[in-house]
Design a protein around this motif. Structure first.
Motif, PDB file in Angstrom:
ATOM      1  N   GLU A   1       1.422  12.161   9.739  1.00 52.60           N
ATOM      2  CA  GLU A   1       1.469  13.303   8.655  1.00 52.60           C
ATOM      3  C   GLU A   1       0.329  13.421   8.032  1.00 52.60           C
ATOM      4  OE1 GLU A   1       4.134  15.810   5.828  1.00 52.60           O
ATOM      5  OE2 GLU A   1       5.007  14.621   7.550  1.00 52.60           O
ATOM      6  N   PRO A   2      -0.428  14.583   7.905  1.00 53.21           N
ATOM      7  CA  PRO A   2      -1.751  14.647   6.694  1.00 53.21           C
ATOM      8  C   PRO A   2      -1.205  13.985   5.333  1.00 53.21           C
ATOM      9  CG  PRO A   2      -1.582  16.605   8.002  1.00 53.21           C
ATOM     10  CD  PRO A   2      -0.430  15.828   8.168  1.00 53.21           C
ATOM     11  N   GLU A   3      -2.195  13.133   4.817  1.00 55.34           N
ATOM     12  CA  GLU A   3      -1.847  12.520   3.396  1.00 55.34           C
ATOM     13  C   GLU A   3      -2.806  13.304   2.596  1.00 55.34           C
ATOM     14  OE1 GLU A   3      -2.838   8.384   0.968  1.00 55.34           O
ATOM     15  OE2 GLU A   3      -2.345   8.523   3.101  1.00 55.34           O
ATOM     16  N   LEU A   4      -2.026  14.377   1.805  1.00 56.24           N
ATOM     17  CA  LEU A   4      -2.725  15.191   1.109  1.00 56.24           C
ATOM     18  C   LEU A   4      -2.472  15.026  -0.482  1.00 56.24           C
ATOM     19  CD1 LEU A   4      -1.477  18.749   2.502  1.00 56.24           C
ATOM     20  CD2 LEU A   4      -3.487  17.529   3.066  1.00 56.24           C
ATOM     21  N   PRO A   5      -3.759  15.505  -1.356  1.00 53.70           N
ATOM     22  CA  PRO A   5      -3.412  15.338  -2.618  1.00 53.70           C
ATOM     23  C   PRO A   5      -2.382  16.013  -3.147  1.00 53.70           C
ATOM     24  CG  PRO A   5      -5.691  16.218  -1.977  1.00 53.70           C
ATOM     25  CD  PRO A   5      -4.983  16.258  -1.020  1.00 53.70           C
ATOM     26  N   THR A   6      -1.698  15.331  -4.391  1.00 53.12           N
ATOM     27  CA  THR A   6      -0.346  15.921  -4.789  1.00 53.12           C
ATOM     28  C   THR A   6      -0.384  17.329  -5.104  1.00 53.12           C
ATOM     29  OG1 THR A   6      -0.115  13.637  -5.814  1.00 53.12           O
ATOM     30  CG2 THR A   6       1.580  15.454  -6.531  1.00 53.12           C
ATOM     31  N   GLN A   7       0.722  18.062  -4.586  1.00 46.64           N
ATOM     32  CA  GLN A   7       0.690  19.570  -4.704  1.00 46.64           C
ATOM     33  C   GLN A   7       1.701  19.764  -5.776  1.00 46.64           C
ATOM     34  OE1 GLN A   7      -0.937  21.719  -2.528  1.00 46.64           O
ATOM     35  NE2 GLN A   7      -1.922  19.499  -2.578  1.00 46.64           N
ATOM     36  N   THR A   8       1.339  20.743  -6.675  1.00 43.47           N
ATOM     37  CA  THR A   8       2.495  20.929  -7.675  1.00 43.47           C
ATOM     38  C   THR A   8       2.760  22.364  -7.754  1.00 43.47           C
ATOM     39  OG1 THR A   8       0.966  19.421  -9.024  1.00 43.47           O
ATOM     40  CG2 THR A   8       2.479  20.823 -10.416  1.00 43.47           C
TER      41      THR A   8
ATOM     42  N   ASN B   1      -4.753   7.343  10.918  1.00 44.93           N
ATOM     43  CA  ASN B   1      -4.071   8.128   9.562  1.00 44.93           C
ATOM     44  C   ASN B   1      -2.734   7.335   9.543  1.00 44.93           C
ATOM     45  OD1 ASN B   1      -6.304  10.113   9.132  1.00 44.93           O
ATOM     46  ND2 ASN B   1      -5.517  10.811  11.258  1.00 44.93           N
ATOM     47  N   GLN B   2      -2.494   6.400  10.250  1.00 43.18           N
ATOM     48  CA  GLN B   2      -1.234   5.795   9.879  1.00 43.18           C
ATOM     49  C   GLN B   2      -1.278   4.215  10.450  1.00 43.18           C
ATOM     50  OE1 GLN B   2       2.747   7.602  11.070  1.00 43.18           O
ATOM     51  NE2 GLN B   2       3.013   6.116  12.567  1.00 43.18           N
ATOM     52  N   GLY B   3      -1.866   3.796   9.333  1.00 42.91           N
ATOM     53  CA  GLY B   3      -2.267   1.995   9.404  1.00 42.91           C
ATOM     54  C   GLY B   3      -3.723   2.107   9.745  1.00 42.91           C
TER      55      GLY B   3
ATOM     56  N   MET C   1       0.906  -1.060   0.087  1.00 43.22           N
ATOM     57  CA  MET C   1       0.057   0.101  -0.139  1.00 43.22           C
ATOM     58  C   MET C   1       0.912   1.266  -0.114  1.00 43.22           C
ATOM     59  SD  MET C   1      -2.963  -1.120   2.794  1.00 43.22           S
ATOM     60  CE  MET C   1      -4.076   0.335   2.277  1.00 43.22           C
ATOM     61  N   ASN C   2       1.219   1.776  -1.336  1.00 45.37           N
ATOM     62  CA  ASN C   2       2.374   2.878  -1.214  1.00 45.37           C
ATOM     63  C   ASN C   2       1.366   4.167  -1.289  1.00 45.37           C
ATOM     64  OD1 ASN C   2       0.982   2.287  -3.823  1.00 45.37           O
ATOM     65  ND2 ASN C   2       2.345   3.845  -4.616  1.00 45.37           N
ATOM     66  N   GLN C   3       0.016   4.026  -1.283  1.00 47.02           N
ATOM     67  CA  GLN C   3      -0.704   5.311  -0.766  1.00 47.02           C
ATOM     68  C   GLN C   3      -2.058   4.771   0.084  1.00 47.02           C
ATOM     69  OE1 GLN C   3      -1.624   6.049  -5.052  1.00 47.02           O
ATOM     70  NE2 GLN C   3       0.458   6.921  -5.603  1.00 47.02           N
ATOM     71  N   PRO C   4      -1.652   4.359   1.108  1.00 48.51           N
ATOM     72  CA  PRO C   4      -2.616   3.653   2.059  1.00 48.51           C
ATOM     73  C   PRO C   4      -3.984   4.270   2.083  1.00 48.51           C
ATOM     74  CG  PRO C   4      -0.739   4.636   3.187  1.00 48.51           C
ATOM     75  CD  PRO C   4      -0.379   4.885   2.004  1.00 48.51           C
ATOM     76  N   ARG C   5      -4.171   5.629   2.475  1.00 45.93           N
ATOM     77  CA  ARG C   5      -5.251   6.559   2.483  1.00 45.93           C
ATOM     78  C   ARG C   5      -6.493   6.233   1.317  1.00 45.93           C
ATOM     79  NH1 ARG C   5      -8.318   9.992   5.447  1.00 45.93           N
ATOM     80  NH2 ARG C   5      -6.833  10.317   7.018  1.00 45.93           N
TER      81      ARG C   5
ATOM     82  N   SER D   1     -12.338  15.191   4.660  1.00 48.34           N
ATOM     83  CA  SER D   1     -11.392  14.249   4.312  1.00 48.34           C
ATOM     84  C   SER D   1     -10.677  13.977   5.572  1.00 48.34           C
ATOM     85  CB  SER D   1     -10.608  14.452   3.061  1.00 48.34           C
ATOM     86  OG  SER D   1     -11.407  14.847   1.874  1.00 48.34           O
ATOM     87  N   LEU D   2     -10.133  14.961   6.121  1.00 50.09           N
ATOM     88  CA  LEU D   2      -9.365  14.929   7.342  1.00 50.09           C
ATOM     89  C   LEU D   2      -9.832  15.708   8.522  1.00 50.09           C
ATOM     90  CD1 LEU D   2      -5.871  15.722   5.486  1.00 50.09           C
ATOM     91  CD2 LEU D   2      -6.841  13.484   6.178  1.00 50.09           C
TER      92      LEU D   2
END
Length: 455
Positions: free
Chosen positions: A388-395, A137-139, A100-104, A435-436
């Motif tokens: 730590e928060p798992e956020l959508p990818t920031q660009t 949020n961690q497992g 699970m490389n992107q678990p959330r 979401s969080l």
């Protein structure tokens, strides 16, 4: 998180070079204590992006097959793993077990089978994992446990003792401070061996978390501040770590062309003696010893700290969570196998064979005959952090921004300020849409030197 929602072509997804599929059918030593509760001739598929442990896992999987008759078919991908995994689920050909490389996001997508009932029936196994292995949020996502952490990796400096001696440096005394790291890098570069003092390859920019963010931890700088529940990139510690790398580049001590080489390329150059030092995770001994069969006299050291002294501990990652696919038709057989793989006996063997710091606490004995392994065990200068928060990818994301700062240091303050604004806005948006939950990421007592994880 990149790649989860991105478009990709089926041609790129099926490129032959992107995947190695191995059907394991050779015999090894017998498995001890495994219940033969699954039928003979069962085949389970295992999908992962981990290559450093492939040879050892091939051996272990074969041993399991010899004892139980259950074959584990290993599918290993490199940088295209997120796309390949997504394609597998979308095409109805999902693996039985996967990393699970992107678990959330993968839990929310329904790909992963919740493991609560399995772990409730195996309380000793659940209790054997490292601290903070299973937290919201961690497992734990949506109130359910998803994934068993295979590794709890530390970050280390690897250095070449032969090149130290050639530069007139003490091979038993790696750099302890940032200034020493820079001075030793220049000494190695100037020694006339043809090697450079330090190397990294950021063709894929993620490596900046190893080369800047983790050293900055030692200065008390963390890009997420749990005491306030906010992102804070614009710190003296992170800027000092960036200035260190930029300074080594100015000295001519960095291996040329970091943007043109990958981390694998950099590790290969270190393995053949073309660079004196490299920063990397505790998985690296397996890479140097097995993947590149290095004959150089290298060893492991802890990261150097700022000249002013240690002001924080280095974050230790709990990751590479393997789980059962919700679509698997062999869930009980998968759990039988995972229970064996995550046993203290097998995890200890993986540690002592050089695979890294394991997710089972007692496995990290600090004892091994494999070169580089004794030095990767966690010390009092490492800490497993809160989630730590798992956020959508920031660009651009943090790593890409640090890469851009490396190219133009004059942008550092503005770029780090912009990172904070964007990441905090994204966090606030995730809280606003439900979401969080902001309070789940606030740890008022957080202090990088003194906070202790839950046991």
């Amino acid at each position: 998180m990149s790649g989860f929602n991105q478009k990709f072509s089926r041609r790129s997804a099926f490129k032959a070079a992107a995947v190695t599929t191995v059907g394991l059918s050779f015999a090894g030593a017998p498995v001890v204590g495994v219940r033969r509760a699954v039928a003979q001739e069962t085949t389970l598929t295992w999908m992962s992006n981990q290559r450093h442990d492939r040879a050892v896992k091939e051996d272990l999987f074969a041993r399991y097959e010899e004892e139980t008759g259950v074959k584990i078919e290993m599918q290993i991908f490199a940088d295209e793993y997120p796309d390949q995994l997504q394609l597998a689920f979308e095409s109805g050909s999902s693996p039985d077990m996967f990393n699970m490389n992107q678990p959330r996001q993968q839990a929310a997508a329904g790909w992963a089978e919740p493991l609560d009932a399995y772990l409730d029936a195996a309380p000793d196994l659940k209790a054997s994992f490292v601290a903070n292995a299973f937290l919201p949020n961690q497992g734990i996502y949506n109130g359910e446990i998803h994934g068993l952490p295979m590794y709890a990796q530390t970050m280390r400096l690897y250095y070449n003792r032969r090149l130290f001696e050639a530069a007139g440096l003490d091979p038993a005394a790696p750099p302890a401070t940032w200034t020493e790291l820079r001075e030793y890098s220049k000494a190695i570069t100037d020694a006339g061996t043809g090697a450079y003092g330090f190397i990294f390859g950021d063709r894929f920019p993620w490596v900046w978390f190893m080369n800047a963010q983790r050293p900055a931890n030692g200065a008390g700088a963390y890009t997420f501040d749990w005491s306030t529940g906010t992102y804070n990139h614009n710190t003296d510690g992170l800027k000092g770590a960036m200035e260190l790398i930029i300074g080594m580049n100015d000295d001519g001590s960095l291996f040329p062309g970091p943007h043109t080489i990958t981390d694998d390329d950099a590790r290969n150059q270190f393995s053949i003696g073309m660079a004196g030092m490299i920063i990397g995770g505790s998985w690296n001994p397996g890479v140097f010893n097995d993947q590149f069969a290095s004959t150089e006299d290298w060893t492991t050291a802890e990261l150097p700290f700022p000249d002013s002294g240690q002001a924080g501990r280095i974050l230790q990652g709990v990751g590479d969570r393997y789980t059962i696919s919700a679509e698997s038709q062999n869930k009980e057989a998968c759990w039988e196998f995972l229970s064996w793989l995550y046993s203290t006996e097998i995890m200890t063997e993986m540690y002592e064979r050089g695979m890294g710091v394991m997710g089972i606490a007692a496995a990290n004995t600090g004892e091994s005959d494999v070169r580089g392994i004794p030095g990767i065990a966690p010390t009092e200068r490492d800490v497993i952090p809160p989630p730590e928060p798992e956020l959508p990818t920031q660009t651009p994301d943090t790593a890409t921004t640090l890469q851009m700062i490396f190219d133009d240091p004059s942008t550092m303050d503005a770029a780090l300020t912009d990172l904070d604004a964007r990441y905090n806005a994204a966090f606030e948006a995730a809280v606003a849409d439900g979401s969080l939950v902001a309070e789940e990421y606030v740890v008022p007592e957080w202090d990088g030197m003194t906070w202790e994880p839950l046991s």
